[in-house]
Design an enzyme around this catalytic site. Sequence first.
Site, mmCIF file in Angstrom:
data_model
loop_
_atom_site.group_PDB
_atom_site.id
_atom_site.type_symbol
_atom_site.label_atom_id
_atom_site.label_comp_id
_atom_site.label_asym_id
_atom_site.label_seq_id
_atom_site.Cartn_x
_atom_site.Cartn_y
_atom_site.Cartn_z
ATOM 1 N N THR A 78 0.866 -1.183 0.000
ATOM 2 C CA THR A 78 0.000 0.000 0.000
ATOM 3 C C THR A 78 0.904 1.235 0.000
ATOM 4 O OG1 THR A 78 -0.235 -0.174 2.414
ATOM 5 C CG2 THR A 78 -1.992 -1.105 1.068
ATOM 6 N N LYS A 81 3.515 -6.902 4.075
ATOM 7 C CA LYS A 81 3.250 -5.502 3.711
ATOM 8 C C LYS A 81 2.859 -4.765 4.973
ATOM 9 C CE LYS A 81 -0.018 -3.376 3.410
ATOM 10 N NZ LYS A 81 -0.913 -2.542 4.319
ATOM 11 N N THR A 111 -1.160 -2.836 10.680
ATOM 12 C CA THR A 111 -1.764 -2.913 9.346
ATOM 13 C C THR A 111 -0.815 -3.662 8.519
ATOM 14 O OG1 THR A 111 -2.912 -0.867 9.412
ATOM 15 C CG2 THR A 111 -2.533 -1.740 7.272
ATOM 16 N N GLU A 132 5.887 4.526 7.428
ATOM 17 C CA GLU A 132 5.456 5.777 6.792
ATOM 18 C C GLU A 132 6.157 7.002 7.370
ATOM 19 O OE1 GLU A 132 1.242 5.881 7.340
ATOM 20 O OE2 GLU A 132 0.848 4.633 5.588
#
Lengths: 383, 383
Positions: free
Chosen positions: A146, A168, A179, A259
């Site tokens: 993602t 992932k 996640t 991120e």
Amino acid sequence: MSVTRPAGFRAAGVTAGLKASGAPDVALVVNDGPDHHGAAVFTSNRVEAAPVTWSRQVVADGRVDAVVLNSGGANACTGAQGFADTHRTAEHVAEVLGASAGDVVVCSTGLIGELLPMERLLAGVDAAAASLADDGGPAAATAIMTTDTVSKQAQVERDGWSVGGMAKGAGMLAPALATMLVVVTTDAVVEADALDDVLRAATAATFDRIDSDGCQSTNDTVVLLASGASGVTASAGDLAEAVSEVCASLARQLIADAEGAHHDIAIKIRSAATEADALEVGRAIARNNLFKCAVFGNDPNWGRVLAAVGTTRAAFDPHQLDVSINGVQVCRAGGVGEDRSLVDLTGREVHVLVDLHAGAESATVWTNDLTHDYVHENSAYSS
Amino acid sequence: MSVTRPAGFRAAGVTAGLKASGAPDVALVVNDGPDHHGAAVFTSNRVEAAPVTWSRQVVADGRVDAVVLNSGGANACTGAQGFADTHRTAEHVAEVLGASAGDVVVCSTGLIGELLPMERLLAGVDAAAASLADDGGPAAATAIMTTDTVSKQAQVERDGWSVGGMAKGAGMLAPALATMLVVVTTDAVVEADALDDVLRAATAATFDRIDSDGCQSTNDTVVLLASGASGVTASAGDLAEAVSEVCASLARQLIADAEGAHHDIAIKIRSAATEADALEVGRAIARNNLFKCAVFGNDPNWGRVLAAVGTTRAAFDPHQLDVSINGVQVCRAGGVGEDRSLVDLTGREVHVLVDLHAGAESATVWTNDLTHDYVHENSAYSS
């Protein structure tokens, strides 16, 4: 490499059009046997996505024939229609593969609260099934990304058998998973009953100890599949070691690609009374926004470490705490230690060592710093 | 106004040179009686600053004659020398005022892990004592500011008596208090024994329900002083109401001035089985970085609200949860509700309403969004 390194597995990754970007978004991993043992662990979030609810049922009997995964949509908070869509996806995979829907694990990742475009997804399943290959692992690993900037894969070799894996997840990593979607495969011949214990031990020591931003996802799933295709029997202990090694590698890769992160931070707690104490302290520091901002600013702000330690119930005396950052003991006995200006935080990897002086146990938790890029990635776009 | 609104109090704020900026940094609040009742609550952080350790002892007997406060240094994690410095400060205040050191509360705020420049601080105490005034409240409120952009003051009037207060703290607000120093005064005649209960009830419903960034300070202190100078007796219930009103005003002011915040977010949890459940859920949402980033981005990302609710142990059925953001019910029965594009998040104040459908209790927790400015303020400078 990846999930197709062990014998008995095929995989594929294709573009189904779920992502606006046109990047690959549907992956399929198939266990061709002869064994079809499977186990899984899931998010402990009570608001769980439809595919999690479905897949819990699938793995209950210990048999898994295939795992279908999509990025581009989490199918979480989507009500009865969302569950029906997951069911339909599993039915479709089963039909194409000649298997039973009850043996198909489904994983989804992406935005919460939106239904999946089912016609595209099912067409993607057809395309993935048509391109299944013995070397399809890397394609599958790419299709589950993602906000990941690189795909995550790992494998370890043993005497006649191997373990492979893909993962992932690049943001919402947290204890009790993230996640994060992970598929781990092995061709070792193992007792079906042992698989669940092996997986739980491995995830407890790896994925459960990375905590990028303290947020827990609705979709986390880690699946372990065993084909027995090597014909070589592995003990539960040997398998556990190999699976843990693959999980540790994947977990480290997740932190390295979190991120917006500029630093990967290893927080080691030593001399704790219990391992649980060490983990509680490690996680409290890992979730302290002020500490994480300080690391982003290359500031060895040990006061923020102590303030985080102080919020826990772990056994310690505040006047005995030592803290080292990248090898410099900036806090000694709860007070000022070596000169903080000696600490070099310009590198990507940061090592924080907290000595509780309360026992003989230890644990390490990995996290990331809190940066402008993290705020940007999580405010400028829905995810 | 402020702490000098009630009769029987004098205050002052002066520049002692503890701050590099040259802004005021030493405050003094003196209770001239006839009563000298005092109570306080402190941070629950086990790594507590020297002034907290000292002041716990001071208030144990229920008598407080003065509060001395400094910004420009927290005197936390400063070992035996730090405690000796706090003791010396109290002794100096007592000497100047003709009081006992054991009746002087000391509060400090600023960087952790550095000793205070004592000569400057003691000279500041002299200067403050020399400028004590009946209208010195605003000067005192200014002298305790750190990253605050405005001073925080409040007062309420009752029939013949009043309550006044001042606060500082603009970042590390968290349950069980914050990097927050608060002094509340009243001239009501009250039972000394009632004061502690009054203060605990007021803080539990106000300061304990603001949580700007989940981080808990080493120095938080809230002091309540009663002079009896009005000659008017107040019941414990009436005093509790007035003190709560002042505390609520100060708490709201703290959230409005939190470091780098662009939004003030009220998270109301209703239909909870217990008030504790409502608070647990409210705090979980208040501490969810992904949700806080979404609000910064004016994104009504209700999926992140649900994911936060799911991490709690509160009683609820995931398929019954409703979420409204600024009046728009974006999530209904755990799934998609009204069109999220109807939500307007451009204003400073944001109201999130979560209905657990599990009982009759409710609670509201205030927090802030997570912004670039927060990261900047907490990474570019030590604090």
